[in-house]
Design an enzyme around this catalytic site. Structure first.
Site, PDB file in Angstrom:
ATOM      1  N   LEU A  54       5.749 -27.294  10.427  1.00  0.00           N
ATOM      2  CA  LEU A  54       5.495 -28.131   9.255  1.00  0.00           C
ATOM      3  C   LEU A  54       6.412 -27.783   8.087  1.00  0.00           C
ATOM      4  O   LEU A  54       6.412 -28.457   7.069  1.00  0.00           O
ATOM      5  CB  LEU A  54       4.033 -27.963   8.810  1.00  0.00           C
ATOM      6  CG  LEU A  54       2.985 -28.193   9.898  1.00  0.00           C
ATOM      7  CD1 LEU A  54       1.615 -27.744   9.437  1.00  0.00           C
ATOM      8  CD2 LEU A  54       2.955 -29.669  10.266  1.00  0.00           C
ATOM      9  N   HIS A  69      -6.124   1.924  -1.359  1.00  0.00           N
ATOM     10  CA  HIS A  69      -5.575   1.006  -0.351  1.00  0.00           C
ATOM     11  C   HIS A  69      -6.290  -0.354  -0.418  1.00  0.00           C
ATOM     12  O   HIS A  69      -5.672  -1.397  -0.251  1.00  0.00           O
ATOM     13  CB  HIS A  69      -5.690   1.597   1.052  1.00  0.00           C
ATOM     14  CG  HIS A  69      -4.881   2.858   1.238  1.00  0.00           C
ATOM     15  ND1 HIS A  69      -3.592   2.992   0.774  1.00  0.00           N
ATOM     16  CD2 HIS A  69      -5.184   4.057   1.812  1.00  0.00           C
ATOM     17  CE1 HIS A  69      -3.138   4.203   1.073  1.00  0.00           C
ATOM     18  NE2 HIS A  69      -4.086   4.870   1.697  1.00  0.00           N
ATOM     19  N   ASP A  98       4.010   1.556  -3.012  1.00  0.00           N
ATOM     20  CA  ASP A  98       3.663   2.980  -3.121  1.00  0.00           C
ATOM     21  C   ASP A  98       2.766   3.235  -4.330  1.00  0.00           C
ATOM     22  O   ASP A  98       2.913   2.579  -5.364  1.00  0.00           O
ATOM     23  CB  ASP A  98       4.961   3.797  -3.236  1.00  0.00           C
ATOM     24  CG  ASP A  98       4.719   5.272  -2.964  1.00  0.00           C
ATOM     25  OD1 ASP A  98       3.649   5.627  -2.438  1.00  0.00           O
ATOM     26  OD2 ASP A  98       5.616   6.078  -3.279  1.00  0.00           O
TER      27      ASP A  98
HETATM   28  C1  FPP Z   1       1.442   3.886  -0.115  1.00  0.00           C
HETATM   29  O1  FPP Z   1       0.584   4.457  -1.065  1.00  0.00           O
HETATM   30  C2  FPP Z   1       0.751   2.850   0.591  1.00  0.00           C
HETATM   31  C3  FPP Z   1       0.509   2.841   1.921  1.00  0.00           C
HETATM   32  C4  FPP Z   1       0.915   3.909   2.856  1.00  0.00           C
HETATM   33  C5  FPP Z   1      -0.223   1.758   2.535  1.00  0.00           C
HETATM   34  C6  FPP Z   1       0.159   0.392   2.043  1.00  0.00           C
HETATM   35  C7  FPP Z   1      -0.962  -0.471   2.357  1.00  0.00           C
HETATM   36  C8  FPP Z   1      -1.490  -1.360   1.529  1.00  0.00           C
HETATM   37  C9  FPP Z   1      -0.931  -1.736   0.220  1.00  0.00           C
HETATM   38  C10 FPP Z   1      -2.649  -2.091   1.957  1.00  0.00           C
HETATM   39  C11 FPP Z   1      -2.041  -3.235   2.638  1.00  0.00           C
HETATM   40  C12 FPP Z   1      -2.942  -4.148   3.133  1.00  0.00           C
HETATM   41  C13 FPP Z   1      -2.522  -5.103   3.943  1.00  0.00           C
HETATM   42  C14 FPP Z   1      -3.473  -6.120   4.322  1.00  0.00           C
HETATM   43  C15 FPP Z   1      -1.113  -5.182   4.503  1.00  0.00           C
HETATM   44  P1  FPP Z   1       0.256   5.981  -0.932  1.00  0.00           P
HETATM   45  O2  FPP Z   1      -1.021   6.118  -0.206  1.00  0.00           O
HETATM   46  O3  FPP Z   1       1.407   6.697  -0.313  1.00  0.00           O
HETATM   47  O4  FPP Z   1       0.093   6.392  -2.426  1.00  0.00           O
HETATM   48  P2  FPP Z   1       0.458   7.787  -3.088  1.00  0.00           P
HETATM   49  O5  FPP Z   1       1.960   7.894  -3.077  1.00  0.00           O
HETATM   50  O6  FPP Z   1      -0.082   7.634  -4.457  1.00  0.00           O
HETATM   51  O7  FPP Z   1      -0.211   8.853  -2.294  1.00  0.00           O
END
Ligand code: FPP
Length: 255
Positions: free
Chosen positions: A135, A41, A24
């Site tokens: 493996l 992200h 988060d």
């Molecule tokens: C929460 O931060 C994060 C997400 C909803 C997306 C998580 C995704 C990633 C870390 C990218 C992952 C990539 C791969 C390849 C799996 P938020 O957007 O809710 O942040 P905020 O609370 O600050 O708004």
């Protein structure tokens, strides 16, 4: 529904075998720097790669990460589209390396609402890294995508009800093991890490996390690195996991 089984890499002695992570804080990290949330992200993807490296180094056998929740569909369509593209690109670019490193990729969550290209990349990644299992996988990485814990429990209940209706199962046979086996992720994490300063589970693995140690940090996900993981593992090592027993009983057991 196919349950994801326990990872098979050796566990770190005294450390958590299975670590779950709520990643988060991407949006806030980006906004604080004057960037669009989606840049957060992108940086979050790099932080996840670092976590995989650090987990391999530390001998963690299984990682379960919350990449997109059932509730995340409510975000602006443009942000959802960027997240989907980012996930697909990450799979395309990382899977060869992951397989070489002995990482087995699995996905938990609904598959029917994701873009076709992403679902194809997921199937390909699972098939390619499944060979790692033969493996001897060093790390199983479960990515929760369009995942909701309550929805997972409802699906498991429906599956068992169908078995009962078909005469394949009696209600008396329904127990914790059978319910666990009907879930998408059967293995219970030892440690949950949530970044971003919030102290809640947000519908992530509600059944599986009942005995997990819960570690919350204000660190925003794009800043998460090996030192942050180390801090979480250090905190975990100070916890006494009693499973309902007394502290004295635990000490006697280890004496
Ligand atoms: C929460 O931060 C994060 C997400 C909803 C997306 C998580 C995704 C990633 C870390 C990218 C992952 C990539 C791969 C390849 C799996 P938020 O957007 O809710 O942040 P905020 O609370 O600050 O708004």
């Amino acid at each position: 529904m196919q349950a994801v089984s326990a990872g098979i890499a050796p566990a770190l002695v005294g450390g958590p075998r299975h670590v779950a992570v709520i990643m988060d804080g991407n949006g806030r990290w980006a906004r604080a720097r004057g960037f669009p949330r989606t840049y957060g992200h992108q940086q979050g993807r790099k932080a996840l790669r670092r976590l995989v490296e650090a987990s391999l180094q530390r001998g963690i056998a299984e990682l379960s990460v919350y990449a997109f929740s059932s509730e995340n569909w409510a975000r602006p369509a443009a942000e959802v589209a960027v997240l989907m593209r980012l996930l697909q690109a990450a799979l395309g670019e990382e899977v060869d390396d992951l397989a070489r490193q002995g990482v087995r990729l699995r996905f938990i969550g609904r598959r029917d609402r994701l873009p076709e290209g992403l679902m194809r990349a997921m199937r390909q990644a699972e098939a390619q890294t499944a060979q790692v299992t033969a493996l001897g996988a060093r790390l199983t990485l479960n990515v929760a995508l369009d995942y909701g814990g309550r929805q997972e429990l409802v699906a498991a209940a429906r599956h068992m009800a169908e078995q009962v209706a078909a005469g394949a199962l009696s209600p008396a046979q329904i127990d914790e093991d059978r319910l666990t086996a009907a879930l998408m992720l059967a293995d219970a994490p030892d440690l949950l890490i949530r970044t971003g300063g919030e102290h809640r589970l947000s519908n992530f693995l509600p059944w599986q996390l009942v005995y997990a140690e819960l570690y919350f940090t204000d660190c925003l996900w794009p800043d998460f690195d090996a030192a942050e993981l180390e801090a979480a593992l250090h905190w975990y090592s100070s916890r006494e996991r009693r499973y309902g027993r007394t502290s004295e009983q635990i000490k006697q057991q280890h004496a």
